[in-house]
Write an enzyme that holds these catalytic residues in place. Structure first.
Site, PDB file in Angstrom:
ATOM      1  N   PRO A   2     -35.670 -31.755  18.864  1.00 28.60           N
ATOM      2  CA  PRO A   2     -35.726 -30.855  19.836  1.00 28.60           C
ATOM      3  C   PRO A   2     -35.232 -29.587  19.731  1.00 28.60           C
ATOM      4  CG  PRO A   2     -34.179 -32.742  20.564  1.00 28.60           C
ATOM      5  CD  PRO A   2     -34.698 -32.712  19.270  1.00 28.60           C
ATOM      6  N   GLU A   3     -36.043 -28.390  19.835  1.00 29.64           N
ATOM      7  CA  GLU A   3     -35.392 -27.004  19.721  1.00 29.64           C
ATOM      8  C   GLU A   3     -35.714 -26.536  21.055  1.00 29.64           C
ATOM      9  OE1 GLU A   3     -36.974 -24.699  16.537  1.00 29.64           O
ATOM     10  OE2 GLU A   3     -37.327 -26.687  15.155  1.00 29.64           O
ATOM     11  N   HIS A  93     -30.632 -48.484  20.572  1.00 33.31           N
ATOM     12  CA  HIS A  93     -30.109 -47.139  20.642  1.00 33.31           C
ATOM     13  C   HIS A  93     -30.016 -46.498  21.873  1.00 33.31           C
ATOM     14  CE1 HIS A  93     -31.033 -47.694  16.285  1.00 33.31           C
ATOM     15  NE2 HIS A  93     -32.424 -47.714  16.597  1.00 33.31           N
ATOM     16  N   ARG A 112     -29.920 -41.575  16.025  1.00 34.34           N
ATOM     17  CA  ARG A 112     -28.789 -41.162  14.897  1.00 34.34           C
ATOM     18  C   ARG A 112     -27.422 -40.821  15.574  1.00 34.34           C
ATOM     19  NH1 ARG A 112     -31.997 -37.375  11.281  1.00 34.34           N
ATOM     20  NH2 ARG A 112     -30.241 -37.444   9.992  1.00 34.34           N
TER      21      ARG A 112
END
Length: 279
Positions: A2-3, A93, A112
């Site tokens: 995501p930006e 996750h 992550r």
DNA sequence: CTGTTCTCCTGTAAGC
DNA sequence: TGCTTACAGGAGAACA
């Protein structure tokens, strides 16, 4: 990853789905997600009974507003939020779960585990490391071209890593920085203070356009969103160079090259984006 | 102060 | 096939 545009899409989704909701309890399954001076045990306790007032965004940070607290959330590479009925089993996750009083959960997932949430007293979010040093938002109104030029004049770094560090302008990540440099026809390794005024002008325009177009595209996909607020990170607005290694440049047909710049995969057209001006 | 490198993480893909 | 290694990269810490 995501930006700014994806983060803004997530913010809008959160606003729509959970604004006004009250938190019944909080579960944290990976403590390191909760950063800052308030550790996860206290984090859970302080947010219990709190009400979600609304959502703000600065750069790539999402800011949750509570009555007495602000929670600053950064998705980093793969963080995402989902809203599910509390009875639904947790996906792999899932690291943080906000149980809402209405029977739903707001869940944070992150393969992550790079994402971070920081709880601070309301008002202190603007002075946090990370937010305090952010450059202007990349819009016509807030991102001044002359200031941008003057800032670049003082820097001897390559333009790409400089734009990635968020201090000159907020919101660019690895994808859109490659796209903006391509649009402005500037090589990613050009030293910042070597850029001419008209090049800086093109770059300034390109950054606003690339991020602005993507925000708009995200804004149109949000209507179809039911509960997954992070999949927004997967939409990509007709990219020209990112991930296009070997594919002909849309302007000149030269195959797009991929190199490493400051440890990051960097895509560009060696013909359209010259390193030396006279080549 | 400035600029560079390392670290955190796991899934996927490439290489032998 | 199965194991090992490389790679993806945002931001903050550590380092030069």
């Amino acid at each position: 990853m995501p930006e700014l545009p994806e983060v803004e899409t997530v913010r809008k989704g959160l606003e729509k789905l959970v604004s006004g909701a009250s938190i019944k309890s909080v579960d944290v399954y990976w403590d390191r997600i909760i950063s800052g001076s308030i550790a996860s045990s206290e984090f859970k306790q302080l947010l219990t009974g709190e009400k979600i007032i609304g959502f703000d965004r600065r750069g790539k940070y999402i800011i949750f507003h509570f009555r007495q607290w602000a929670m600053v959330s950064h998705l980093r590479m793969e963080g995402k939020y989902e809203v599910e009925d509390s009875s639904k089993p947790l996906k792999k996750h899932t690291h943080v779960v906000f149980h809402l009083a209405d029977g739903r959960d707001l869940r944070y997932l992150d393969v992550r585990k790079f994402g971070r949430m920081t709880l601070v007293p309301l008002g202190e979010e603007i002075s946090m490391t990370g937010i305090r040093l952010l450059g202007p938002e990349p819009t016509e109104e807030t991102f001044d071209e002359t200031t941008f030029y003057n800032n670049l004049q003082t820097k001897k770094r390559a333009i790409k890593p400089l734009l990635l560090d968020q201090k000159i302008v907020a919101g660019l990540g690895n994808i859109y920085v490659d796209e903006a440099l391509f649009l402005a026809k500037i090589h990613p390794l050009r030293i910042a203070n070597s850029l001419k005024k008209d090049e800086v002008s093109q770059l300034h325009k390109a950054i606003i356009k690339v991020l602005g177009d993507a925000v708009e595209a995200g804004g149109t996909t949000i209507r179809s969103y039911q509960n997954a607020l992070g999949e927004a990170g997967t939409f990509q607005v007709n990219l020209s160079v990112y991930g296009k290694k070997g594919i002909p440049c849309i302007h000149c047909g030269t195959p797009i090259e991929k190199i490493k710049v400051a440890q990051r995969g960097t895509h560009f057209c060696s013909k359209c984006q010259r390193l030396a001006a006279d080549q």
